[in-house]
Write a protein that holds these residues in place. Structure first.
Motif, PDB file in Angstrom:
ATOM      1  N   TYR A  37      56.698  40.149   2.402  1.00  0.00           N
ATOM      2  CA  TYR A  37      56.130  40.665   1.166  1.00  0.00           C
ATOM      3  C   TYR A  37      54.866  39.879   0.841  1.00  0.00           C
ATOM      4  O   TYR A  37      54.648  38.798   1.383  1.00  0.00           O
ATOM      5  N   ARG A  38      54.077  40.416  -0.072  1.00  0.00           N
ATOM      6  CA  ARG A  38      52.945  39.661  -0.587  1.00  0.00           C
ATOM      7  C   ARG A  38      52.738  39.963  -2.062  1.00  0.00           C
ATOM      8  O   ARG A  38      53.117  41.026  -2.538  1.00  0.00           O
ATOM      9  N   VAL A  48      55.201  44.356   2.801  1.00  0.00           N
ATOM     10  CA  VAL A  48      54.105  44.532   3.754  1.00  0.00           C
ATOM     11  C   VAL A  48      54.619  45.075   5.089  1.00  0.00           C
ATOM     12  O   VAL A  48      54.031  45.992   5.666  1.00  0.00           O
ATOM     13  N   TYR A  59      55.519  49.528   8.176  1.00  0.00           N
ATOM     14  CA  TYR A  59      54.396  48.802   7.603  1.00  0.00           C
ATOM     15  C   TYR A  59      53.832  49.550   6.402  1.00  0.00           C
ATOM     16  O   TYR A  59      53.836  50.786   6.351  1.00  0.00           O
ATOM     17  N   ALA A  60      53.325  48.781   5.449  1.00  0.00           N
ATOM     18  CA  ALA A  60      52.570  49.384   4.364  1.00  0.00           C
ATOM     19  C   ALA A  60      51.317  50.031   4.947  1.00  0.00           C
ATOM     20  O   ALA A  60      50.745  49.528   5.923  1.00  0.00           O
ATOM     21  N   SER A  62      48.388  50.010   4.024  1.00  0.00           N
ATOM     22  CA  SER A  62      47.202  49.156   3.948  1.00  0.00           C
ATOM     23  C   SER A  62      47.088  48.175   5.108  1.00  0.00           C
ATOM     24  O   SER A  62      46.007  47.622   5.339  1.00  0.00           O
ATOM     25  N   VAL A  63      48.177  47.951   5.839  1.00  0.00           N
ATOM     26  CA  VAL A  63      48.135  46.967   6.927  1.00  0.00           C
ATOM     27  C   VAL A  63      48.438  47.572   8.289  1.00  0.00           C
ATOM     28  O   VAL A  63      48.388  46.871   9.303  1.00  0.00           O
ATOM     29  N   ASP A  89      43.480  41.304   1.422  1.00  0.00           N
ATOM     30  CA  ASP A  89      44.741  40.775   1.943  1.00  0.00           C
ATOM     31  C   ASP A  89      45.091  39.431   1.307  1.00  0.00           C
ATOM     32  O   ASP A  89      46.180  38.895   1.549  1.00  0.00           O
ATOM     33  N   TYR A  93      52.199  35.131   0.560  1.00  0.00           N
ATOM     34  CA  TYR A  93      53.068  35.894   1.462  1.00  0.00           C
ATOM     35  C   TYR A  93      54.450  35.240   1.506  1.00  0.00           C
ATOM     36  O   TYR A  93      54.556  34.012   1.643  1.00  0.00           O
TER      37      TYR A  93
END
Length: 114
Positions: A37-38, A48, A59-60, A62-63, A89, A93
């Motif tokens: 997570y972040r 994440v 995966y999210a 965004s990544v 980013d 994390y």
């Protein structure tokens, strides 16, 4: 006592790479779902990347294509390889053992400069 200890965070320029590690003790990760997570300043903590015990990953958006989650069962350690890093980013994390477990690491700061 279950403990998760992250390492590998730091300051990196945009476009660079980092690999986060999460060493787990007190339980084995081989049969558990794991995740990263972040949490960025002013934002909610979000998932994440995740991997179930069978090795399937998610995966999210965004990544996707930039981050890779992995595990080394022999070392009882999980990893997050982060490539092509962007300033967005930047976050703390956290590694986590997923449902039905609820164990978190203490977090490691990742800062991406533009």
């Amino acid at each position: 006592q279950v403990q998760l200890v992250e390492s590998g965070g730091g300051l990196v320029q945009a476009g660079g790479s980092l690999r986060l590690s999460c060493a787990v003790s007190g339980t084995t990760i081989g049969t558990k779902a794991i995740g990263w997570y972040r949490q960025a300043p002013g934002k909610q903590r979000s998932l994440v990347a995740s991997m179930n015990f069978g090795g399937n990953t998610n995966y999210a958006d965004s990544v996707k294509g930039r981050f890779t989650i992995s595990r080394d069962n022999a070392k009882n350690t999980m990893y997050l390889q982060m490539n092509s890093l962007k300033p967005e980013d930047t976050a703390i994390y956290y590694c986590k053992l997923l449902y039905p477990y609820d164990f978190w690491g203490q977090g490691t700061q990742v800062t991406v400069s533009s």
